[in-house]
Design a protein around this motif. Structure first.
Motif, mmCIF file in Angstrom:
data_model
loop_
_atom_site.group_PDB
_atom_site.id
_atom_site.type_symbol
_atom_site.label_atom_id
_atom_site.label_comp_id
_atom_site.label_asym_id
_atom_site.label_seq_id
_atom_site.Cartn_x
_atom_site.Cartn_y
_atom_site.Cartn_z
ATOM 1 N N VAL A 92 6.363 -0.012 5.017
ATOM 2 C CA VAL A 92 4.832 -0.544 4.806
ATOM 3 C C VAL A 92 4.254 0.703 5.211
ATOM 4 C CG1 VAL A 92 2.401 -1.222 6.210
ATOM 5 C CG2 VAL A 92 4.751 -2.922 5.536
ATOM 6 N N ILE A 93 3.400 1.586 4.025
ATOM 7 C CA ILE A 93 2.442 2.863 4.412
ATOM 8 C C ILE A 93 0.941 2.799 3.998
ATOM 9 C CG2 ILE A 93 5.112 4.251 3.422
ATOM 10 C CD1 ILE A 93 3.392 3.791 0.808
ATOM 11 N N PHE A 94 0.728 3.397 5.335
ATOM 12 C CA PHE A 94 -0.640 3.396 5.574
ATOM 13 C C PHE A 94 -1.462 2.247 5.625
ATOM 14 C CE2 PHE A 94 -0.023 7.811 2.981
ATOM 15 C CZ PHE A 94 -0.553 8.971 3.989
ATOM 16 N N PRO A 95 -1.770 1.480 6.678
ATOM 17 C CA PRO A 95 -1.412 0.033 6.514
ATOM 18 C C PRO A 95 -3.727 -0.689 6.373
ATOM 19 C CG PRO A 95 -0.224 0.525 8.743
ATOM 20 C CD PRO A 95 -0.436 1.817 7.676
ATOM 21 N N SER A 96 -3.851 -0.866 6.057
ATOM 22 C CA SER A 96 -5.644 -0.927 6.257
ATOM 23 C C SER A 96 -5.531 -1.933 7.777
ATOM 24 C CB SER A 96 -5.957 -1.661 5.307
ATOM 25 O OG SER A 96 -6.042 -1.227 3.838
ATOM 26 N N SER A 97 -4.853 -3.142 7.867
ATOM 27 C CA SER A 97 -5.195 -3.355 9.002
ATOM 28 C C SER A 97 -2.915 -3.683 9.721
ATOM 29 C CB SER A 97 -6.015 -5.026 8.793
ATOM 30 O OG SER A 97 -4.714 -5.470 8.590
ATOM 31 N N PRO A 136 -10.691 1.985 5.946
ATOM 32 C CA PRO A 136 -10.167 2.775 5.971
ATOM 33 C C PRO A 136 -8.520 2.754 6.320
ATOM 34 C CG PRO A 136 -10.492 1.720 7.743
ATOM 35 C CD PRO A 136 -10.812 1.052 6.758
ATOM 36 N N PHE A 137 -7.767 3.227 6.011
ATOM 37 C CA PHE A 137 -6.138 3.446 5.923
ATOM 38 C C PHE A 137 -5.414 4.122 7.466
ATOM 39 C CE2 PHE A 137 -7.062 3.451 1.590
ATOM 40 C CZ PHE A 137 -6.631 2.583 0.940
ATOM 41 N N ARG A 138 -4.796 3.194 7.887
ATOM 42 C CA ARG A 138 -3.528 3.793 9.473
ATOM 43 C C ARG A 138 -3.228 5.292 8.740
ATOM 44 N NH1 ARG A 138 -5.053 3.095 14.997
ATOM 45 N NH2 ARG A 138 -7.146 1.637 14.630
ATOM 46 N N ALA A 139 -2.716 6.191 9.608
ATOM 47 C CA ALA A 139 -1.303 7.414 9.585
ATOM 48 C C ALA A 139 -0.243 6.522 9.905
ATOM 49 C CB ALA A 139 -2.263 9.205 9.786
ATOM 50 N N LEU A 140 0.146 5.455 8.736
ATOM 51 C CA LEU A 140 1.634 5.134 9.580
ATOM 52 C C LEU A 140 2.682 4.544 8.386
ATOM 53 C CD1 LEU A 140 3.137 3.147 11.623
ATOM 54 C CD2 LEU A 140 1.438 1.463 11.353
#
Length: 164
Positions: A92-97, A136-140
């Protein structure tokens, strides 16, 4: 001025100690008058395991302090990347949630530690993910492959000026 910390694998994962050092370096860099109007720091926390020296609440607090630092151009970007060994699915890259991630304490912690990616990166992230998910996307990156790591570093270290 760039600071590079040499990676070192030695059994445990002293993520608390690493984030303490990042907080010190980032704080010092952001306080320098010469950096006031610079692009804010981008921090890549690349790990293959859970922290061995701090609990979730301490790590989330340290990450929050790091993300609160910045310049007149914005806040520090903290990108957390968990690498996988071998082949397999489930990256999973850049998850939204958080719902995109496996249901575990560790993935929730990494999600909570990660910055929200600036909206200027949304088009590139959407293209990379090839999905209909909205920012928004998380930096993950979780369970990331080497290719995922490189793609995330490419996006996360690109200046807004070079994207225009």
């Amino acid at each position: 001025l760039n600071y590079w910390i040499q990676p070192e694998a030695s059994g445990d994962t002293p993520m608390g100690m690493a984030l303490d050092k990042v907080l010190e370096l980032t704080s010092r860099w952001c306080r320098r008058p010469a950096n006031t109007d610079s692009y804010p720091p981008t921090i890549f926390n690349i790990t293959d395991g859970e922290a061995s020296d701090a609990d979730s609440s301490k790590l989330i607090a340290l990450a929050s302090e790091i993300r609160s630092l910045g310049t007149s151009d914005g806040k520090t970007l903290l990108i957390n990347i968990n690498l996988r060994s071998g082949k397999g699915n489930g990256a999973v890259i850049f998850p939204s949630s958080p719902g995109e991630l496996p249901d575990s304490r560790y993935t929730k912690m990494l999600y909570d530690m990660s910055s929200v990616m600036p909206s200027e990166y949304s088009t590139q992230i959407s293209e990379l993910k090839g999905s209909r998910q909205q920012p928004p996307f998380r930096a993950l990156g979780f369970n990331a492959s080497l290719a995922d790591l490189i793609a995330m570093m490419e996006i996360g270290s690109r200046s807004m000026n070079s994207m225009q």
